[in-house]
Design an enzyme around this catalytic site. Structure first.
Site: not given
Length: 87
Positions: A12, A14-16, A18
């Protein structure tokens, strides 16, 4: 000033979730830390800043730090990204 380039490989990017782990790790250090992608540089301790970069899988970013623990900070964040956030 110490910096290192790293490629984000987790699914995913570097979203939410992580990004939250990334910011928590960055906040463990006294140094000023930035993330740079495509000439845009943001504070690595800011969730909105990091999310605004839109870092996806396969994206190359540069992590930079300036301060007493700059090399430790950059190395820890590079390790976190390399581990696909499984630390």
């Amino acid at each position: 000033m110490f910096s290192k380039e790293v490629v984000v490989q987790n699914q995913v990017g570097l979203h939410a979730r992580p990004a939250t782990f990334f910011i928590q790790k960055a906040n463990e250090f006294k140094s000023s830390i930035w993330v740079e992608k495509d000439e845009r540089k943001v504070n690595a301790k800011s969730l909105l800043g990091v999310l605004s970069l839109g870092i996806t899988k396969g994206t190359s970013i540069t992590i930079m730090a300036d301060g007493a623990d700059e090399s430790d900070a950059v190395e820890a964040l590079v390790r976190l990204i390399a581990s696909n956030f499984t630390e």
